[in-house]
Design a protein around this motif. Structure first.
Motif, PDB file in Angstrom:
ATOM      1  N   TRP A   1       0.825  -1.219   0.000  1.00  0.00           N
ATOM      2  CA  TRP A   1       0.000   0.000   0.000  1.00  0.00           C
ATOM      3  C   TRP A   1       0.852   1.259   0.000  1.00  0.00           C
ATOM      4  CZ3 TRP A   1      -4.612  -0.307  -1.648  1.00  0.00           C
ATOM      5  CH2 TRP A   1      -5.372  -1.454  -1.435  1.00  0.00           C
ATOM      6  N   VAL A   2       1.960   1.237   0.708  1.00  0.00           N
ATOM      7  CA  VAL A   2       2.850   2.401   0.722  1.00  0.00           C
ATOM      8  C   VAL A   2       3.479   2.612  -0.656  1.00  0.00           C
ATOM      9  CG1 VAL A   2       4.980   3.326   1.724  1.00  0.00           C
ATOM     10  CG2 VAL A   2       3.280   2.266   3.192  1.00  0.00           C
ATOM     11  N   CYS A   3       3.870   1.529  -1.316  1.00  0.00           N
ATOM     12  CA  CYS A   3       4.423   1.649  -2.671  1.00  0.00           C
ATOM     13  C   CYS A   3       3.376   2.169  -3.648  1.00  0.00           C
ATOM     14  CB  CYS A   3       4.980   0.306  -3.138  1.00  0.00           C
ATOM     15  SG  CYS A   3       6.514  -0.159  -2.349  1.00  0.00           S
ATOM     16  N   LEU A   4       2.144   1.683  -3.526  1.00  0.00           N
ATOM     17  CA  LEU A   4       1.071   2.192  -4.395  1.00  0.00           C
ATOM     18  C   LEU A   4       0.803   3.673  -4.150  1.00  0.00           C
ATOM     19  CD1 LEU A   4      -1.500  -0.745  -4.440  1.00  0.00           C
ATOM     20  CD2 LEU A   4      -0.150   0.117  -6.342  1.00  0.00           C
ATOM     21  N   ALA A   5       0.827   4.082  -2.884  1.00  0.00           N
ATOM     22  CA  ALA A   5       0.638   5.510  -2.583  1.00  0.00           C
ATOM     23  C   ALA A   5       1.774   6.348  -3.160  1.00  0.00           C
ATOM     24  CB  ALA A   5       0.547   5.704  -1.070  1.00  0.00           C
ATOM     25  N   THR A   6       2.989   5.822  -3.140  1.00  0.00           N
ATOM     26  CA  THR A   6       4.135   6.526  -3.722  1.00  0.00           C
ATOM     27  C   THR A   6       3.978   6.656  -5.236  1.00  0.00           C
ATOM     28  OG1 THR A   6       5.536   5.643  -1.981  1.00  0.00           O
ATOM     29  CG2 THR A   6       6.641   6.505  -3.920  1.00  0.00           C
ATOM     30  N   ILE A   7       3.519   5.596  -5.877  1.00  0.00           N
ATOM     31  CA  ILE A   7       3.324   5.634  -7.333  1.00  0.00           C
ATOM     32  C   ILE A   7       2.224   6.620  -7.696  1.00  0.00           C
ATOM     33  CG2 ILE A   7       2.530   4.254  -9.299  1.00  0.00           C
ATOM     34  CD1 ILE A   7       4.030   1.875  -7.975  1.00  0.00           C
ATOM     35  N   VAL A   8       1.139   6.625  -6.937  1.00  0.00           N
ATOM     36  CA  VAL A   8       0.042   7.565  -7.211  1.00  0.00           C
ATOM     37  C   VAL A   8       0.503   9.000  -7.001  1.00  0.00           C
ATOM     38  CG1 VAL A   8      -2.199   8.337  -6.343  1.00  0.00           C
ATOM     39  CG2 VAL A   8      -1.798   5.912  -6.761  1.00  0.00           C
ATOM     40  N   THR A   9       1.281   9.235  -5.937  1.00  0.00           N
ATOM     41  CA  THR A   9       1.799  10.580  -5.688  1.00  0.00           C
ATOM     42  C   THR A   9       2.721  11.031  -6.822  1.00  0.00           C
ATOM     43  OG1 THR A   9       1.673  10.188  -3.315  1.00  0.00           O
ATOM     44  CG2 THR A   9       3.066  12.000  -4.043  1.00  0.00           C
ATOM     45  N   GLY A  10       3.590  10.140  -7.276  1.00  0.00           N
ATOM     46  CA  GLY A  10       4.469  10.480  -8.398  1.00  0.00           C
ATOM     47  C   GLY A  10       3.694  10.756  -9.676  1.00  0.00           C
ATOM     48  N   ALA A  11       2.640   9.967  -9.920  1.00  0.00           N
ATOM     49  CA  ALA A  11       1.817  10.193 -11.113  1.00  0.00           C
ATOM     50  C   ALA A  11       1.080  11.515 -11.028  1.00  0.00           C
ATOM     51  CB  ALA A  11       0.830   9.045 -11.287  1.00  0.00           C
ATOM     52  N   LEU A  12       0.590  11.842  -9.846  1.00  0.00           N
ATOM     53  CA  LEU A  12      -0.102  13.133  -9.687  1.00  0.00           C
ATOM     54  C   LEU A  12       0.848  14.308  -9.867  1.00  0.00           C
ATOM     55  CD1 LEU A  12      -2.484  12.428  -6.681  1.00  0.00           C
ATOM     56  CD2 LEU A  12      -3.115  12.821  -9.057  1.00  0.00           C
ATOM     57  N   LEU A  13       2.050  14.199  -9.321  1.00  0.00           N
ATOM     58  CA  LEU A  13       3.027  15.273  -9.506  1.00  0.00           C
ATOM     59  C   LEU A  13       3.413  15.438 -10.968  1.00  0.00           C
ATOM     60  CD1 LEU A  13       5.408  14.774  -6.447  1.00  0.00           C
ATOM     61  CD2 LEU A  13       3.785  16.630  -6.823  1.00  0.00           C
ATOM     62  N   GLY A  14       3.520  14.329 -11.686  1.00  0.00           N
ATOM     63  CA  GLY A  14       3.867  14.401 -13.104  1.00  0.00           C
ATOM     64  C   GLY A  14       2.726  14.913 -13.967  1.00  0.00           C
ATOM     65  N   SER A  15       1.498  14.525 -13.623  1.00  0.00           N
ATOM     66  CA  SER A  15       0.359  14.931 -14.453  1.00  0.00           C
ATOM     67  C   SER A  15      -0.067  16.371 -14.219  1.00  0.00           C
ATOM     68  CB  SER A  15      -0.826  13.998 -14.207  1.00  0.00           C
ATOM     69  OG  SER A  15      -1.289  14.141 -12.886  1.00  0.00           O
ATOM     70  N   THR A  16       0.161  16.895 -13.010  1.00  0.00           N
ATOM     71  CA  THR A  16      -0.223  18.285 -12.749  1.00  0.00           C
ATOM     72  C   THR A  16       0.819  19.271 -13.244  1.00  0.00           C
ATOM     73  OG1 THR A  16       0.766  18.202 -10.549  1.00  0.00           O
ATOM     74  CG2 THR A  16      -1.586  17.687 -10.713  1.00  0.00           C
TER      75      THR A  16
END
Length: 102
Positions: free
Chosen positions: A26-41
């Motif tokens: 779950w922590v790795c998934l949260a890290t991936i989602v955070t990275g995707a959000l930072l890249g997409s915004t």
């Protein structure tokens, strides 16, 4: 980038010492989602976001592995220490302290 690695290693150690492997997922998934959000915004460039996310996830997993090794070392040391402590704390029973079978 080194701050990200240090924090990810520390987070991996904490997760490894406190929780089981499901929490790491779950922590790795949260890290991936955070990275995707930072890249997409557009906050961080796309390539840099992918690189930072990959580095953070790998550091999390390395920290978790180190925590498992620490936990395994602690498990192998405790029985010997417990046996030694039990051997030194044994005192003979005074005369008549044991209950009789009658």
């Amino acid at each position: 980038m080194s701050l990200l690695v240090c924090l990810s290693l520390l987070a991996g150690l904490v997760v490894g010492l406190r929780f089981n492997v499901r929490m790491l997922v779950w922590v790795c998934l949260a890290t991936i989602v955070t990275g995707a959000l930072l890249g997409s915004t557009g906050t961080v460039a796309g390539g840099r976001s992918i690189l930072m996310t990959t580095v953070a996830v790998v550091a999390l997993q390395v920290g978790y592995f180190v925590a498992l090794v620490i936990g395994a070392m602690r498990l192998t040391e405790e029985p010997a220490a417990a046996a030694q402590e039990a051997a030194t704390s044994r005192e003979p029973h005074p005369q008549g302290s044991r209950p009789s079978g009658a």
